[in-house]
Design a protein around this motif. Sequence first.
Motif, PDB file in Angstrom:
ATOM      1  N   LYS A  40       0.738  -1.276   0.055  1.00 50.53           N
ATOM      2  CA  LYS A  40      -0.205  -0.118  -0.021  1.00 50.53           C
ATOM      3  C   LYS A  40       0.909   1.089   0.169  1.00 50.53           C
ATOM      4  CE  LYS A  40      -4.408  -0.238   2.060  1.00 50.53           C
ATOM      5  NZ  LYS A  40      -5.083   0.902   1.172  1.00 50.53           N
ATOM      6  N   LYS A  41       0.762   1.852  -1.146  1.00 51.24           N
ATOM      7  CA  LYS A  41       1.876   2.981  -1.222  1.00 51.24           C
ATOM      8  C   LYS A  41       1.433   4.315  -0.517  1.00 51.24           C
ATOM      9  CE  LYS A  41       4.944   0.248  -2.849  1.00 51.24           C
ATOM     10  NZ  LYS A  41       5.953  -0.443  -1.649  1.00 51.24           N
ATOM     11  N   SER A  42       0.127   4.295  -0.079  1.00 54.69           N
ATOM     12  CA  SER A  42      -0.248   5.455   0.502  1.00 54.69           C
ATOM     13  C   SER A  42       0.398   5.955   1.907  1.00 54.69           C
ATOM     14  CB  SER A  42      -2.019   5.283   0.658  1.00 54.69           C
ATOM     15  OG  SER A  42      -2.320   4.357   1.308  1.00 54.69           O
ATOM     16  N   PHE A  43       0.853   4.897   2.455  1.00 50.90           N
ATOM     17  CA  PHE A  43       1.648   5.266   3.662  1.00 50.90           C
ATOM     18  C   PHE A  43       3.389   5.080   3.226  1.00 50.90           C
ATOM     19  CE2 PHE A  43      -2.114   3.104   5.163  1.00 50.90           C
ATOM     20  CZ  PHE A  43      -2.538   3.866   6.051  1.00 50.90           C
ATOM     21  N   THR A  44       3.602   6.278   3.342  1.00 50.63           N
ATOM     22  CA  THR A  44       5.138   6.449   2.498  1.00 50.63           C
ATOM     23  C   THR A  44       6.113   5.989   3.753  1.00 50.63           C
ATOM     24  OG1 THR A  44       4.838   8.933   3.319  1.00 50.63           O
ATOM     25  CG2 THR A  44       4.835   8.352   0.861  1.00 50.63           C
ATOM     26  N   LYS A  45       5.922   6.417   4.957  1.00 51.49           N
ATOM     27  CA  LYS A  45       6.445   5.976   6.022  1.00 51.49           C
ATOM     28  C   LYS A  45       5.961   4.392   6.892  1.00 51.49           C
ATOM     29  CE  LYS A  45       9.423   9.800   7.754  1.00 51.49           C
ATOM     30  NZ  LYS A  45      10.268   9.716   6.492  1.00 51.49           N
ATOM     31  N   ASN A  54      13.475  -3.939  22.538  1.00 52.17           N
ATOM     32  CA  ASN A  54      14.760  -3.556  22.340  1.00 52.17           C
ATOM     33  C   ASN A  54      14.772  -2.109  21.681  1.00 52.17           C
ATOM     34  OD1 ASN A  54      17.578  -3.819  22.905  1.00 52.17           O
ATOM     35  ND2 ASN A  54      17.755  -4.343  20.727  1.00 52.17           N
ATOM     36  N   LEU A  55      13.643  -1.350  22.080  1.00 48.79           N
ATOM     37  CA  LEU A  55      13.596   0.016  21.537  1.00 48.79           C
ATOM     38  C   LEU A  55      13.237   1.132  22.441  1.00 48.79           C
ATOM     39  CD1 LEU A  55      12.777   0.370  18.590  1.00 48.79           C
ATOM     40  CD2 LEU A  55      10.304  -0.061  19.270  1.00 48.79           C
ATOM     41  N   LEU A  56      13.811   2.232  22.063  1.00 47.48           N
ATOM     42  CA  LEU A  56      13.388   3.420  22.974  1.00 47.48           C
ATOM     43  C   LEU A  56      12.906   4.495  22.013  1.00 47.48           C
ATOM     44  CD1 LEU A  56      13.575   4.674  25.691  1.00 47.48           C
ATOM     45  CD2 LEU A  56      15.929   5.760  25.057  1.00 47.48           C
ATOM     46  N   PHE A  57      11.680   4.847  22.375  1.00 42.02           N
ATOM     47  CA  PHE A  57      10.844   5.880  21.501  1.00 42.02           C
ATOM     48  C   PHE A  57      11.289   7.336  22.025  1.00 42.02           C
ATOM     49  CE2 PHE A  57       7.966   2.336  20.580  1.00 42.02           C
ATOM     50  CZ  PHE A  57       8.215   2.267  19.061  1.00 42.02           C
ATOM     51  N   THR A  58      12.091   8.018  21.168  1.00 42.60           N
ATOM     52  CA  THR A  58      12.265   9.447  21.671  1.00 42.60           C
ATOM     53  C   THR A  58      11.240  10.519  21.025  1.00 42.60           C
ATOM     54  OG1 THR A  58      13.894   9.573  20.081  1.00 42.60           O
ATOM     55  CG2 THR A  58      14.711   8.889  22.295  1.00 42.60           C
ATOM     56  N   LYS A  59      10.527   9.964  20.002  1.00 42.33           N
ATOM     57  CA  LYS A  59       9.432  11.001  19.374  1.00 42.33           C
ATOM     58  C   LYS A  59       8.368  10.131  18.999  1.00 42.33           C
ATOM     59  CE  LYS A  59      12.340  10.709  14.954  1.00 42.33           C
ATOM     60  NZ  LYS A  59      13.411  10.028  15.368  1.00 42.33           N
ATOM     61  N   ASN A  60       7.218  10.825  18.410  1.00 38.03           N
ATOM     62  CA  ASN A  60       6.082  10.129  17.822  1.00 38.03           C
ATOM     63  C   ASN A  60       6.542   9.183  16.448  1.00 38.03           C
ATOM     64  OD1 ASN A  60       4.657  10.629  20.163  1.00 38.03           O
ATOM     65  ND2 ASN A  60       3.770  12.551  19.364  1.00 38.03           N
ATOM     66  N   ILE A  61       5.707   8.324  16.251  1.00 33.92           N
ATOM     67  CA  ILE A  61       6.016   7.628  15.145  1.00 33.92           C
ATOM     68  C   ILE A  61       5.148   8.371  13.785  1.00 33.92           C
ATOM     69  CG2 ILE A  61       5.825   5.302  13.736  1.00 33.92           C
ATOM     70  CD1 ILE A  61       5.630   4.121  16.554  1.00 33.92           C
ATOM     71  N   LEU A  62       5.997   8.591  12.891  1.00 30.19           N
ATOM     72  CA  LEU A  62       5.490   9.319  11.558  1.00 30.19           C
ATOM     73  C   LEU A  62       4.863   7.990  10.742  1.00 30.19           C
ATOM     74  CD1 LEU A  62       7.294  12.304  10.604  1.00 30.19           C
ATOM     75  CD2 LEU A  62       4.921  12.331  11.372  1.00 30.19           C
ATOM     76  N   LYS A 172      19.471  -2.913   7.395  1.00 34.17           N
ATOM     77  CA  LYS A 172      18.554  -2.344   8.307  1.00 34.17           C
ATOM     78  C   LYS A 172      17.176  -1.488   7.833  1.00 34.17           C
ATOM     79  CE  LYS A 172      18.852   0.823  12.597  1.00 34.17           C
ATOM     80  NZ  LYS A 172      19.232   1.494  13.705  1.00 34.17           N
ATOM     81  N   GLY A 173      16.196  -1.987   8.612  1.00 39.46           N
ATOM     82  CA  GLY A 173      14.785  -1.544   7.878  1.00 39.46           C
ATOM     83  C   GLY A 173      14.401  -1.751   6.710  1.00 39.46           C
ATOM     84  N   LYS A 174      15.148  -2.719   5.985  1.00 38.09           N
ATOM     85  CA  LYS A 174      14.987  -3.271   4.529  1.00 38.09           C
ATOM     86  C   LYS A 174      14.001  -4.488   4.573  1.00 38.09           C
ATOM     87  CE  LYS A 174      18.191  -0.901   1.906  1.00 38.09           C
ATOM     88  NZ  LYS A 174      18.431   0.004   2.973  1.00 38.09           N
ATOM     89  N   TYR A 175      14.124  -5.548   5.678  1.00 40.39           N
ATOM     90  CA  TYR A 175      13.191  -6.612   5.719  1.00 40.39           C
ATOM     91  C   TYR A 175      12.520  -6.447   7.094  1.00 40.39           C
ATOM     92  CZ  TYR A 175      15.392  -8.437   1.441  1.00 40.39           C
ATOM     93  OH  TYR A 175      15.815  -8.630   0.493  1.00 40.39           O
ATOM     94  N   VAL A 176      11.301  -7.422   6.885  1.00 43.28           N
ATOM     95  CA  VAL A 176      10.471  -7.925   8.246  1.00 43.28           C
ATOM     96  C   VAL A 176      10.693  -9.479   8.256  1.00 43.28           C
ATOM     97  CG1 VAL A 176       8.369  -7.823   9.229  1.00 43.28           C
ATOM     98  CG2 VAL A 176       8.773  -6.073   7.347  1.00 43.28           C
ATOM     99  N   ILE A 177      11.237  -9.762   9.439  1.00 37.42           N
ATOM    100  CA  ILE A 177      11.368 -11.294   9.550  1.00 37.42           C
ATOM    101  C   ILE A 177      10.114 -11.947   9.992  1.00 37.42           C
ATOM    102  CG2 ILE A 177      12.508 -13.095  11.111  1.00 37.42           C
ATOM    103  CD1 ILE A 177      14.809 -11.033  11.288  1.00 37.42           C
ATOM    104  N   THR A 178       9.617 -13.039   9.235  1.00 41.23           N
ATOM    105  CA  THR A 178       8.310 -13.369   9.481  1.00 41.23           C
ATOM    106  C   THR A 178       8.257 -14.826  10.278  1.00 41.23           C
ATOM    107  OG1 THR A 178       8.085 -14.432   7.137  1.00 41.23           O
ATOM    108  CG2 THR A 178       6.990 -11.989   7.780  1.00 41.23           C
ATOM    109  N   SER A 179       9.395 -15.548   9.956  1.00 40.83           N
ATOM    110  CA  SER A 179       9.542 -16.662  10.894  1.00 40.83           C
ATOM    111  C   SER A 179      11.059 -17.068  10.859  1.00 40.83           C
ATOM    112  CB  SER A 179       8.575 -17.908  10.326  1.00 40.83           C
ATOM    113  OG  SER A 179       9.393 -17.971   8.877  1.00 40.83           O
ATOM    114  N   VAL A 180      11.345 -17.903  12.047  1.00 35.76           N
ATOM    115  CA  VAL A 180      12.931 -18.445  12.096  1.00 35.76           C
ATOM    116  C   VAL A 180      12.860 -20.033  12.528  1.00 35.76           C
ATOM    117  CG1 VAL A 180      14.867 -17.608  13.461  1.00 35.76           C
ATOM    118  CG2 VAL A 180      13.111 -16.194  13.448  1.00 35.76           C
ATOM    119  N   GLN A 181      13.628 -20.510  11.784  1.00 36.13           N
ATOM    120  CA  GLN A 181      13.895 -21.982  12.033  1.00 36.13           C
ATOM    121  C   GLN A 181      15.182 -22.359  12.830  1.00 36.13           C
ATOM    122  OE1 GLN A 181      13.865 -24.574   8.681  1.00 36.13           O
ATOM    123  NE2 GLN A 181      12.152 -23.907   7.788  1.00 36.13           N
ATOM    124  N   PHE A 182      14.936 -23.093  13.948  1.00 37.12           N
ATOM    125  CA  PHE A 182      16.013 -23.498  15.096  1.00 37.12           C
ATOM    126  C   PHE A 182      16.060 -25.131  14.753  1.00 37.12           C
ATOM    127  CE2 PHE A 182      13.944 -19.596  16.536  1.00 37.12           C
ATOM    128  CZ  PHE A 182      14.949 -19.061  16.755  1.00 37.12           C
TER     129      PHE A 182
END
Length: 335
Positions: A40-45, A54-62, A172-182
Amino acid sequence: MKTIDENKSIKAYNTFGVECFSEYFTRVNTEEELQEILLKKSFTKKFILGGGSNLLFTKNILGLCIQIDLRGITVVVENEDYVVLEVQAGENWHEFVVWTIDQGYGGLENLSLIPGNTGTAPIQNIGAYGVELKNNFVSCKAVDMESAEIREFNLQDVAFGYRTSIFKTTLKGKYVITSVQFQLTKKKHKLKTSYGAIQKELGSKAITPKSISEAVISIRERKLPDPKIIGNSGSFFKNPIIKKEEFKILLKKYPNIPFYKTNNSDVKIPAGWLIESLGYKGYKKGDAGVHKGQALVLVNYGNASGQEILELSQEIQKKVKETFNIDLKIEVNIY
Ligand code: EPU
């Protein structure tokens, strides 16, 4: 089509418990739903949210925040000796570890009670008590954020390092991991108890995946704050790795400095020791603080903002640099 919320509070979705609003927010339960929303390209970000541990938010998410909520564990291969499991990204890491131990599988016991989800665990190659995720990792599936194509990454592709992987560096920021094999053992478990605290905790108990897991849980519960009670993201900094020559100079000045040799030329120093020696253990500035049981962990006592926690971390980095001439690197992702 999935529902999309507007101006959604993310406070409950980050273990630091800092207030943050996302312009748009949605949750996906399948790979197909994820692909559809990515295209859906209507959301640019677009911002991907896993367990928020493992995340610290220092501002709102655009733009659009997409929470990954894919569930399920399947057996891919099984024989007498081992099993290969495929775990969907939204499965809670610790619940998955406990499940493997209940099945009698070995390999993940040292990684008990680490917060977060399975899909985000490879990004920083989670590790504890002598074991890292990469030790049992086979592969992972990930979706390209731009094209929504699915790609499989094997152990080599992921380029794991100390608290890092390709998903934290070039991709970084290019892929979304959907599953992991162990791959986990069913017998002849390769149990790691070399870590002093584990040996002490086990005492004369039989060494099994279950007893190690229980020992790790006890140690972590004593040392580390429970994010449900006090907001935190585990270790805020990485343990610095310095050259042997620099270490020799430090050792002269600080004969008690603890260290681990990583190879012939480098030495790893516990950042917790550096921070504690500067008097920061248990320190509090407003609602931002340094945990009283582990100086490597920054905490939110209630209403600290991400910015206040970040400022405290920068103050610590500056003092460590001035005193020890060491650059402390932040381990947590800063948004
Ligand atoms: N130390 C202090 N003061 C402190 C904390 C530590 O002096 O307040 C010194 C002590 O000498 C202690 C040594 O540091 O013996 C090691 O401490 P600990 O066993 O707690 O481990 P760590 O090096 O501080 C790392 C991981 C932890 C992991 C533990 C156990 C990193 C950045 N952190 O911490 O991971 O649980 O080892 O294996 O490598 C996390 O990443 O969120 C995390 C909690």
